[in-house]
Design a protein around this motif. Structure first.
Motif, mmCIF file in Angstrom:
data_model
loop_
_atom_site.group_PDB
_atom_site.id
_atom_site.type_symbol
_atom_site.label_atom_id
_atom_site.label_comp_id
_atom_site.label_asym_id
_atom_site.label_seq_id
_atom_site.Cartn_x
_atom_site.Cartn_y
_atom_site.Cartn_z
ATOM 1 N N HIS A 316 0.905 -1.006 -0.008
ATOM 2 C CA HIS A 316 -0.031 -0.017 0.049
ATOM 3 C C HIS A 316 0.735 1.121 0.044
ATOM 4 O O HIS A 316 0.309 2.277 -0.134
ATOM 5 N N TYR A 317 2.148 1.178 0.270
ATOM 6 C CA TYR A 317 2.942 2.360 0.482
ATOM 7 C C TYR A 317 4.035 2.455 -0.447
ATOM 8 O O TYR A 317 4.680 1.178 -0.744
ATOM 9 N N PRO A 318 4.562 3.404 -1.069
ATOM 10 C CA PRO A 318 5.953 3.379 -2.088
ATOM 11 C C PRO A 318 7.045 2.600 -1.284
ATOM 12 O O PRO A 318 7.164 2.853 0.028
ATOM 13 N N THR A 319 7.950 2.036 -1.792
ATOM 14 C CA THR A 319 9.269 1.540 -1.225
ATOM 15 C C THR A 319 9.845 2.783 -0.671
ATOM 16 O O THR A 319 10.175 3.749 -1.235
ATOM 17 N N ASP A 320 10.441 2.198 0.593
ATOM 18 C CA ASP A 320 11.184 3.170 1.209
ATOM 19 C C ASP A 320 10.451 4.413 1.940
ATOM 20 O O ASP A 320 11.256 5.250 2.499
ATOM 21 N N SER A 321 9.233 4.319 2.075
ATOM 22 C CA SER A 321 8.453 5.605 2.545
ATOM 23 C C SER A 321 8.148 4.926 3.970
ATOM 24 O O SER A 321 7.654 5.937 4.858
ATOM 25 N N LEU A 322 7.954 3.663 4.361
ATOM 26 C CA LEU A 322 7.874 3.423 5.857
ATOM 27 C C LEU A 322 9.046 2.655 6.314
ATOM 28 O O LEU A 322 9.555 1.853 5.678
ATOM 29 N N HIS A 323 9.498 3.382 7.606
ATOM 30 C CA HIS A 323 10.670 2.708 8.257
ATOM 31 C C HIS A 323 10.353 2.146 9.502
ATOM 32 O O HIS A 323 10.070 2.784 10.431
ATOM 33 N N TRP A 324 10.338 0.630 9.688
ATOM 34 C CA TRP A 324 9.936 0.145 10.781
ATOM 35 C C TRP A 324 11.109 -0.125 11.560
ATOM 36 O O TRP A 324 12.169 -0.699 10.968
ATOM 37 N N HIS A 325 10.943 0.026 12.857
ATOM 38 C CA HIS A 325 11.880 -0.254 13.921
ATOM 39 C C HIS A 325 11.434 -1.047 15.050
ATOM 40 O O HIS A 325 10.486 -0.618 15.939
ATOM 41 N N ASP A 326 11.832 -2.316 15.178
ATOM 42 C CA ASP A 326 11.389 -3.152 16.081
ATOM 43 C C ASP A 326 12.521 -3.331 17.324
ATOM 44 O O ASP A 326 13.778 -3.724 16.960
ATOM 45 N N TYR A 327 12.251 -2.859 18.487
ATOM 46 C CA TYR A 327 13.137 -3.107 19.571
ATOM 47 C C TYR A 327 13.354 -4.311 20.175
ATOM 48 O O TYR A 327 14.307 -4.524 21.052
ATOM 49 N N HIS A 328 12.525 -5.431 19.566
ATOM 50 C CA HIS A 328 12.844 -6.905 20.057
ATOM 51 C C HIS A 328 12.698 -6.956 21.634
ATOM 52 O O HIS A 328 13.269 -7.645 22.344
ATOM 53 N N LYS A 329 11.388 -6.370 22.043
ATOM 54 C CA LYS A 329 11.085 -6.223 23.608
ATOM 55 C C LYS A 329 9.806 -7.247 23.766
ATOM 56 O O LYS A 329 8.995 -7.307 22.696
ATOM 57 N N THR A 330 9.750 -7.820 24.781
ATOM 58 C CA THR A 330 8.534 -8.643 25.150
ATOM 59 C C THR A 330 7.357 -7.826 25.074
ATOM 60 O O THR A 330 7.347 -6.658 25.838
ATOM 61 N N PRO A 331 6.226 -8.107 24.269
ATOM 62 C CA PRO A 331 5.082 -7.368 24.215
ATOM 63 C C PRO A 331 4.486 -7.228 25.439
ATOM 64 O O PRO A 331 4.210 -8.103 26.519
ATOM 65 N N ARG A 332 3.927 -5.776 25.862
ATOM 66 C CA ARG A 332 3.215 -5.919 27.166
ATOM 67 C C ARG A 332 2.366 -4.658 26.818
ATOM 68 O O ARG A 332 2.912 -3.458 26.227
ATOM 69 N N GLU A 333 0.985 -4.620 27.589
ATOM 70 C CA GLU A 333 0.318 -3.166 27.320
ATOM 71 C C GLU A 333 1.068 -2.078 27.814
ATOM 72 O O GLU A 333 1.516 -1.959 28.848
ATOM 73 N N GLY A 334 1.033 -1.038 26.955
ATOM 74 C CA GLY A 334 1.341 0.371 27.111
ATOM 75 C C GLY A 334 3.002 0.156 27.011
ATOM 76 O O GLY A 334 3.456 1.514 27.243
ATOM 77 N N ARG A 335 3.729 -0.861 26.617
ATOM 78 C CA ARG A 335 5.201 -0.943 26.364
ATOM 79 C C ARG A 335 5.526 -0.276 25.132
ATOM 80 O O ARG A 335 4.990 -0.639 24.193
ATOM 81 N N LYS A 336 6.705 0.515 25.056
ATOM 82 C CA LYS A 336 7.240 0.857 23.940
ATOM 83 C C LYS A 336 7.982 -0.158 23.280
ATOM 84 O O LYS A 336 9.025 -0.624 23.801
ATOM 85 N N ILE A 337 7.469 -0.858 22.301
ATOM 86 C CA ILE A 337 8.071 -1.979 21.667
ATOM 87 C C ILE A 337 8.691 -1.833 20.176
ATOM 88 O O ILE A 337 9.449 -2.592 19.575
ATOM 89 N N GLY A 338 8.330 -0.257 19.627
ATOM 90 C CA GLY A 338 9.020 -0.107 18.157
ATOM 91 C C GLY A 338 8.500 1.205 17.961
ATOM 92 O O GLY A 338 7.572 1.892 18.465
ATOM 93 N N HIS A 339 8.815 1.673 16.718
ATOM 94 C CA HIS A 339 8.271 2.842 16.225
ATOM 95 C C HIS A 339 8.460 2.841 14.503
ATOM 96 O O HIS A 339 9.220 1.945 14.012
#
Length: 378
Positions: A316-339
């Motif tokens: 749905h988006y042009p190549t290189d227009s979305l940059h995913w950053h996964d912090y590799h943290k255990t999921p938990r409600e309200g926890r920052k796990i990426g941007h």
């Protein structure tokens, strides 16, 4: 060496490895997400032997969040350089010290008053007026440790909730926008600034940051404010100053003596990220260009990674227009796990992509992203 091994330390190490830097972290968490990028000393902040080990193994030490005990940083400073200086930690860890310092430096802040008991709370509310905000002086972050007082009857509820801590009462600021200015200052005093960034919060936690977002006059005012703090503290490294925009004027809220969540967009949207320049500063290297390479909107991801959105985005988006950053943290409600950082070649393209992506994440209606994406001036 880094005191702390969370996502900020992880992104520092990711920026530093291409520069030839090696890392050792000290963090009490066994599953610290930065540990895969270096050596991990798993120990508490008060473990003197571990702190000394870090100081002996490192050429220079920094920290990835401001609640590292100032005493721990000072102990390491006896063995090797620590940047930013522990004095900056000391000032940032108490809102009363922080606001008093800013006021002394002529940096505009909302009115404030210390609160050590119920009589002082009554006196503070009488002096400041309603509405106001009661906050803990220490350890508050992401909206924690504070209560808004709108009516007299709110005082008892807030006291029951927060009265066990040292407190500060601050004037409530009916702002038009929240923003932050991020700067890097080198060992030699060289200072560079990234564009004043507009921030949106949800439940007290940063949700979205946009840059560039403000006119030049506001940029210059913000730069002057943070420059005063940097010089006063003889600072080395990256600092963020959170601000309110009200009636065309900037009021300082608080400063963070570290790289900051609202500057994560710089990885993909600036010529030099806040992480690389922090390392350049503390290692005595020349600072890099902070100019914008692409207009950007950064979305914090909380709780768990939205894998369904991630998979659909490739179509749905042009190549290189979305940059995913996964912090590799255990999921938990309200926890920052990426941007995710959305970039584009023009403001028009960016607005369309960011509004669509916000809708995909299910946050556009709540945050009214489309309505606030125009540049804000006087």
């Amino acid at each position: 060496g880094i005191l702390g091994a969370g996502q900020v330390a992880r992104m520092l190490a990711q920026a530093g490895q291409p520069m030839g830097l090696e890392f050792v972290f000290l963090d009490p968490a066994e599953d610290a997400c930065a540990a895969e990028f270096g050596s991990h000393i798993c120990a508490g902040w008060d473990d003197e032997a571990a702190l000394k080990e870090l100081g002996r193994r490192a050429d220079v030490v920094t920290f990835d969040f401001e609640n590292v005990p100032e005493s721990s940083a000072s102990l390491i400073e006896s063995l090797c350089p620590v940047y930013p200086p522990p004095r900056a930690l000391f000032k940032s860890q108490d809102r009363m010290r922080e606001k008093t310092m800013m006021q002394t430096l002529g940096i505009p802040v909302a009115p404030f008053h210390p609160v050590a008991g119920r009589p002082e709370l009554v006196a503070a509310v009488e002096k400041i007026g309603l509405p106001c905000v009661l906050k803990t002086r220490r350890f508050g972050y992401d909206g924690k440790g504070q209560a808004v007082l709108r009516f007299q009857e709110d005082m008892e509820r807030a006291w029951q909730e927060l009265g066990d801590s040292e407190l500060i009462c601050e004037g409530f600021v009916p702002f038009q926008a929240e923003c932050s200015i991020i700067a890097a200052r080198g060992r030699n005093g060289q200072t560079v600034f990234w564009p004043l960034t507009r921030n949106l919060h949800r439940g007290g936690i940063l949700a979205i940051s946009m840059a560039p977002a403000f006119e030049r006059q506001l940029q210059l005012r913000a730069e002057a404010m943070i420059q005063g703090l940097l010089d006063h503290l003889d600072y080395t490294g990256v600092m963020a100053l959170e601000l309110f925009l009200k009636d065309g004027e900037l009021l300082a809220n608080e400063f963070a003596p570290r790289v900051h969540n609202s500057g994560h967009w710089t990885i993909d949207g600036a010529h030099t990220s806040q992480f690389e320049n922090h390392l350049r500063a503390i290692c005595g290297m020349p600072l890099g260009d902070t100019g914008v390479s692409s207009p950007s909107v950064m979305f914090n991801l909380l709780g768990e990674m939205p894998e369904n959105v991630r998979q659909r985005s490739t179509d749905h988006y042009p190549t290189d227009s979305l940059h995913w950053h996964d912090y590799h943290k255990t999921p938990r409600e309200g926890r920052k796990i990426g941007h995710v950082t959305v970039t584009a070649e023009s403001d028009t393209e960016l607005k369309a992509r960011a509004v669509q992506f916000a809708a995909d994440l299910g946050v556009s209606a709540e945050l009214n992203l489309e309505a606030i994406m125009g540049k804000t001036g006087e």
